[in-house]
Motif scaffolding. Sequence first.
Motif: not given
Length: 321
Positions: A124-127, A143-147, A254-255
């Motif tokens: 969530f921090r990354f997102r 990214a949410t769907v991937q994770y 983002a990371f």
Amino acid sequence: DHRSESFGEVLAIWQKRELPRFRAGTQIRYSDMIRKCFGFLNHFEMSKFDSKVVDCWIDYLMLLPKTKRRRAYKHELDLLSGVLKHFQERTDGFVFPIKKRHKDAVRIFEPAMKNKEMTPEEFFRFRNELKKLKDGEILAEMATVQYFQALRISEVAALTWGSIVLNFGDRHLSRLTVDKSVKWLRQGGYKPSIEKNFKNSGTNKGVKEQPIFPESFEALVGRYKTNSSEELVFANSEGNLFSYRTIQQRFDTAFQRAGLNYSSTHILRHGGCRYIYNKHPDLAVAQQLLGNSDLKSVLVYAQRNTGALNEVAKSEWAEKA
């Protein structure tokens, strides 16, 4: 007698019969490896192709110019192994020459251990940081769907609305189907395209179906603006596929901004699988989520968090009390 053939002749037969069976990107990568690394072996006669020849070849590889990112010649050794096994299948009396020592010898130096745990809090921090970048809202939903579905980025990027069933009455019945992936070629000048398979599609009969998890559902609802089954779920501002370079650069930025020591996109598949596996430590669940037939491959992803033993001890003390 096939053993009178040279390795160069054997390699030419393998390239003609076996190379076309691989995906286009893999064909290009293998052809590049052959051009750069296999010329040394071409003149060796197969009747004399033994483990000492492999030793000499590895010594030759170690003299080649290297980039800073080069950690080992594992992929080249795997490719040589495939060529030699193909030769062994059509030749009586050929002794397979690759030994365990060769797998150790191709390492240039030991890679640093990478943390692949990526907790939901870290995600969530990354997102949140990803959303601040160009195309960030779309990439954050991707990214949410991937994770939370533990998918490959090539599978998520290829999703169309025909692959998604959102059940607004009984949300737990919502489904996601993977039957294609994006083909990103490393060579410049090629545009990404969608092909009708994915990495382990052969072991899944060409289709991988999953229930949609709550976070993924919310991300998909945020994109749900079309009735066209062929329209991409996660398209760029021009309505086209994202380039892999764009996705990777945004993710890495983002990371970094989130203070996370991760890189690339595949860490989300690792982290997502670990998240589900730690909530539901059942290898059968992890195997269905990943779509891998080989349990050894599943265990690369399905690992308990570092604090799992402490949690067990805490539970035991609670029962004792």
